[in-house]
Design a protein around this motif. Structure first.
Motif, PDB file in Angstrom:
ATOM      1  N   LEU A 658     -15.954 -32.920 -68.438  1.00 22.59           N
ATOM      2  CA  LEU A 658     -14.712 -33.019 -68.792  1.00 22.59           C
ATOM      3  C   LEU A 658     -13.753 -31.890 -68.408  1.00 22.59           C
ATOM      4  N   ASP A 659     -12.953 -31.923 -67.398  1.00 25.39           N
ATOM      5  CA  ASP A 659     -12.432 -30.726 -66.577  1.00 25.39           C
ATOM      6  C   ASP A 659     -11.102 -30.522 -67.286  1.00 25.39           C
ATOM      7  N   ASP A 660     -10.558 -29.375 -67.101  1.00 29.59           N
ATOM      8  CA  ASP A 660      -9.349 -28.942 -67.624  1.00 29.59           C
ATOM      9  C   ASP A 660      -9.036 -29.386 -68.866  1.00 29.59           C
ATOM     10  N   PHE A 661     -10.096 -29.236 -69.970  1.00 33.91           N
ATOM     11  CA  PHE A 661     -10.077 -29.566 -71.191  1.00 33.91           C
ATOM     12  C   PHE A 661      -8.906 -28.958 -71.821  1.00 33.91           C
ATOM     13  N   ILE A 681     -13.342 -25.636 -70.385  1.00 30.03           N
ATOM     14  CA  ILE A 681     -12.007 -25.042 -71.214  1.00 30.03           C
ATOM     15  C   ILE A 681     -11.202 -24.739 -69.996  1.00 30.03           C
ATOM     16  N   ASP A 682      -9.987 -25.081 -70.001  1.00 22.90           N
ATOM     17  CA  ASP A 682      -8.929 -24.726 -68.699  1.00 22.90           C
ATOM     18  C   ASP A 682      -8.672 -23.220 -68.932  1.00 22.90           C
ATOM     19  N   GLN A 683      -8.451 -22.773 -67.638  1.00 23.03           N
ATOM     20  CA  GLN A 683      -8.124 -21.409 -67.488  1.00 23.03           C
ATOM     21  C   GLN A 683      -6.920 -21.006 -68.213  1.00 23.03           C
ATOM     22  N   ALA A 715     -16.469 -22.009 -69.446  1.00 22.83           N
ATOM     23  CA  ALA A 715     -14.994 -21.584 -69.490  1.00 22.83           C
ATOM     24  C   ALA A 715     -14.652 -21.421 -68.095  1.00 22.83           C
ATOM     25  N   GLU A 716     -13.380 -21.835 -67.799  1.00 24.40           N
ATOM     26  CA  GLU A 716     -12.829 -21.919 -66.347  1.00 24.40           C
ATOM     27  C   GLU A 716     -12.290 -20.365 -66.260  1.00 24.40           C
ATOM     28  N   GLY A 717     -11.899 -19.865 -65.226  1.00 25.30           N
ATOM     29  CA  GLY A 717     -10.855 -18.798 -64.773  1.00 25.30           C
ATOM     30  C   GLY A 717     -11.146 -17.370 -65.496  1.00 25.30           C
TER      31      GLY A 717
HETATM   32 MG    MG Z   1     -10.595 -27.045 -64.265  1.00 26.79          MG
END
Ligand code: MG
Ligand code: C2E
Ligand code: MG
Length: 762
Positions: A658-661, A681-683, A715-717
């Protein structure tokens, strides 16, 4: 029947309207002091169109329209002179200002540009075709090649010619000056058929030589008209009185309708009656007998007349109902009962006509409901319909009585905001409209948050034709939507340029695939504890020959709108799988996964499962090495296609993440049910840590939630060491970010594979 295109109001509004009309009626009855200008000379053009108006040489004109003129003239102190002429001459004379009013003129757009029409109509009407008793004419195509009598310049004549042309049934018109001459031409066999209006037909079609056909067409409204540049006072006085008269069922207006529409053909006194009467004088007995006989006959005739009157009355009511129904179909939207596109056009054209030669302005607000398609797909069309009805009610509830709301179909609404003095007035209305949609709408047990994108165009500032105004408001709406929706924007000329730019983008994107201009960059996914690369995310790039490398932010949403995202997504799947397989063969990617972003549009028609199967079988990649990244918004469209596809993908053995949560819409109950393995987890959250308490708390809560649901977390970004450390300390296992590596072309990434990253922190 009023020529009123507004939506039927709420109960309160109806009560208010009746109250207003009663006041008007009362005011109108204070004759002639109120608003009256004594001895105003008014020249009224009349022509023969019985029973709306008659113009028989040597006799004063009569008819429903004349009754109303007399009523108004008495109260307004008008000195009326009648100017009889043929209808087409009268149109010219009205244009030249040789007459002040023309009665019995049907409304149409072309005439509305030439004349000033009353807002109130006198009566609804339509065209009917009559034929010779022995002619075989029953439907429109039968008119082909026939001689058809038409009254010059009548809208019904124009409409019949046009209809016949559309049905490929051209006929030879035989032009005459009055409707009576139409019937005469048929009776005298100078025409095979002829067109008259239904009001005339109700009274004058008793000749045995002419027979009504089933051809009924062109519903219109009959009005009064004044010259375009004349003072509006005459028309306004007519409108005021007509509105009041029509609101009262016992008024002179309805008396006139009854008098003219229910009148049966005049009966002749039987020729033998005087003789019998004379005989009765001399022979009493005989007279008594005859008196008895006559009484019986009179009674019979009276009841016959009564029966005919009742019959005519019910016929008129039926026709009025049919007319209202036709109107409803033609000008209103069945779902919301608001005026439709056609109803909107008429309302706007009337409003613009009324505004000519004034310095008034108006605003057109084009409204598009955000995400309605998703809701329709997710909850079904029944729920979508209920939602639209509630939206319509909410929008209407914040408009003023003279604003005009219509529905253009789908999720589009248009408001005409008239009488504005500054653009801030339109802004205020747009804000109120947006505000009306802010609270959730309940459909059954589901709460739906809808928003809207609103584009505003101003008249005459931005354009002065209906089509251009609409186009500009639409363009501005489109920009509002592009900027994320739930906002309003005014039209600017540059927006047109942006739309053109966008169209060019669509065309160039179409060519990008064929010309092999797409490529993938890969960003490592790192295990935070060991700093090893455990996977890569494939990120799409477009190598545009003109602009160089284009990032997805600049083209993905256009590709989604046009549907191109589906072939793009298939290409990404196959190219990504082939790359990972290649690295595996070289022994560089042991146990690594490939993450591929998937657009919700790819779920349509379950195509996604087939393309995944195909990509895996063509490249030979194992399903557990592939992870599909889906954004939360997939939960908004949780229909059978999506549910079925996710289940099939799980059965295939593919991983789902699940992207950009946290940035979109998530439902905890779905999260539990759906077969996801990973949560990203969204950046936007990661960028705020370690920072303030509130922000860090969101991240720790997501981490706890994921743990509870037994999901892996990426965790993204991650851009700073502090972020890296915080996440690691709080139990986040995996991460992605510029700190470890930016997305790279495949060969650059290959060099990094198998080595730990961030050696400095080891
Ligand atoms: Mg994303
Ligand atoms: P995403 O799936 O959330 O991808 C992560 C984005 O964050 C990527 O942007 C990546 O370059 C960027 N990023 C990674 N680390 C950092 C960091 O430390 N700081 C910052 N500021 N950004 C970082 P990119 O490549 O521009 O992609 C943007 C979005 O476009 C992706 O977000 C994804 O939603 C979409 N996208 C990319 N490729 C595809 C594709 O093949 N299909 C679909 N449907 N969407 C794609
Ligand atoms: Mg992604």
């Amino acid at each position: 029947m009023t020529h009123d295109w507004r939506k039927p109001g709420t109960d309160n509004r109806v009560v208010f309207r009746i109250f207003l009309q009663a006041c008007l009626l009362w005011l109108a009855s204070l004759s002639p002091a109120w608003a009256a200008q004594d001895n105003v000379a008014v020249r009224v053009g009349v022509f023969d169109n019985s029973p709306i108006v008659t113009a028989v040489p040597g006799k004063p004109p009569e008819g429903i329209a004349i009754d109303m003129i007399r009523w108004v003239a008495e109260r307004e102190g008008w000195q009326v002179t009648y100017v009889p002429d043929s209808f087409d001459k009268l149109l010219e004379r009205l244009e030249q200002g040789e007459i002040d009013l023309l009665v019995g003129i049907a409304y149409n757009d072309e005439r509305a540009r030439r004349f000033r029409f009353s807002r109130q109509s006198l009566i609804g009407n339509w065209g009917m075709v009559f034929r010779q008793a022995d002619a075989r004419i029953d439907s429109l195509p039968d008119l082909k090649g026939k001689r058809v009598a038409l009254m010059r310049s009548s809208t019904h004549s124009q409409a019949l010619l046009e209809l016949a042309r559309q049905f490929d049934a051209p006929f030879t018109p035989v032009y005459v000056d009055t409707y009576q001459q139409v019937l005469d031409a048929i009776a005298e066999r100078r025409a095979d058929a002829g067109a008259v209006n239904r009001v005339f037909a109700a009274l004058h079609s008793h000749q045995s030589e002419v027979v009504v056909t089933g051809i009924v067409y062109n519903p219109i409204f009959v009005h009064y008209a004044a010259p375009r540049h004349a003072s509006p006072l005459l028309i306004e006085a007519l409108d005021r009185h007509l509105a009041a008269l029509k609101a009262d069922p016992g008024s002179a207006y309805y008396d006139s309708l009854r008098r003219w529409l229910e009148a049966a053909p005049a009966r002749q006194v039987p020729g033998w009656l005087p003789w019998v009467a004379a005989g009765a004088g001399s022979v009493l007995l005989l007279a008594l007998a005859i008196t008895g006989l006559l009484r019986h006959q009179v009674q019979r005739q009276t009841s016959e007349l009564q029966r005919r009157a009742d019959q005519l009355q019910s016929e008129i009511e039926q026709r009025e109902q049919a007319q209202a129904h036709l109107n409803q179909l033609a000008y209103f939207d069945g779902l919301t009962r608001l005026p439709n596109r056609e109803g909107f056009r008429i309302a706007l054209s009337q409003t613009l006509t009324g505004m000519q030669d004034t310095d008034e302005r108006l605003a057109l607000l084009f409204i598009d409901i955000d995400r309605l398609k998703n809701i329709n797909d997710g909850l079904g069309h029944g729920a979508g319909d209920l939602l639209l009805q509630q939206i319509a009610t909410r929008l209407q509830s914040v408009l003023r009585a003279h604003d005009h709301l219509s529905r253009f179909g789908g999720d589009e609404f248009v408001v005409i905001v008239s009488e504005i003095s500054a653009s801030s007035d339109a802004e205020l209305v747009a804000t109120r409209l947006l505000h009306s949609l802010a609270a959730p709408i309940h459909i059954g047990s589901t709460q739906i948050y809808s928003g809207a994108s609103i584009g505003i165009a101003l008249y005459p500032d931005d354009a002065n034709s209906i089509d251009t105004l609409l186009k500009h408001a639409d363009t501005a709406m489109y920009q509002a939507k592009e900027q994320g929706g739930n906002r309003y924007l005014f039209y600017h000329a540059q927006q047109t340029a942006r739309v053109v730019e966008r169209l060019t983008l669509d065309t160039r994107l179409r060519q990008a695939l064929e010309r092999e201009e797409l490529l993938l960059h890969y960003q490592p996914v790192v295990e935070l504890g060991s700093r090893r690369i455990v996977g890569v995310e494939a990120l799409l790039r477009w190598d545009d020959p003109d602009r160089g490398l284009v990032m997805p932010g600049a083209f993905i949403s256009a590709a989604e709108d046009t549907g191109l995202i589906v072939p793009f997504g298939e290409w990404v799947l196959e190219a990504g799988c082939a790359q990972l397989r290649d690295w595996q063969r070289q022994g560089k990617a042991e146990g690594m996964t490939l993450a591929v972003n998937v657009s919700t549009r790819q779920f349509e028609g379950r195509r996604l499962v087939k393309s995944v199967e195909q990509a895996l079988s063509r490249t030979g990649l194992a399903p557990e090495c592939l992870e599909l990244e889906i954004t939360e918004n997939v939960m908004l469209i949780m229909n059978e296609d999506v549910r079925g596809s996710l289940d099939s993908l799980r059965e295939l053995g593919v991983r789902l993440s699940l992207d950009d949560f946290g940035t979109g819409y998530s439902s905890l109950s779905y999260l539990k049910q759906l077969p996801f393995h990973t949560l990203k987890i969204d950046q936007s959250f990661v960028s705020k840590i370690p920072g303030q308490a509130g922000d860090t708390q969101i991240v720790t809560t997501i981490l706890a939630l994921a743990k509870g649901l037994e999901l892996e977390v990426v965790a993204e970004g991650i851009e700073t060491q502090a972020q890296y450390d915080f996440l690691r300390e709080h139990g986040c296992e995996f991460g992605q970010g510029y700190l470890m590596s930016r997305p790279q072309p495949a060969d650059a990434l290959a060099v990094m594979l198998g080595k730990p990253l961030l050696a400095s922190t080891a």
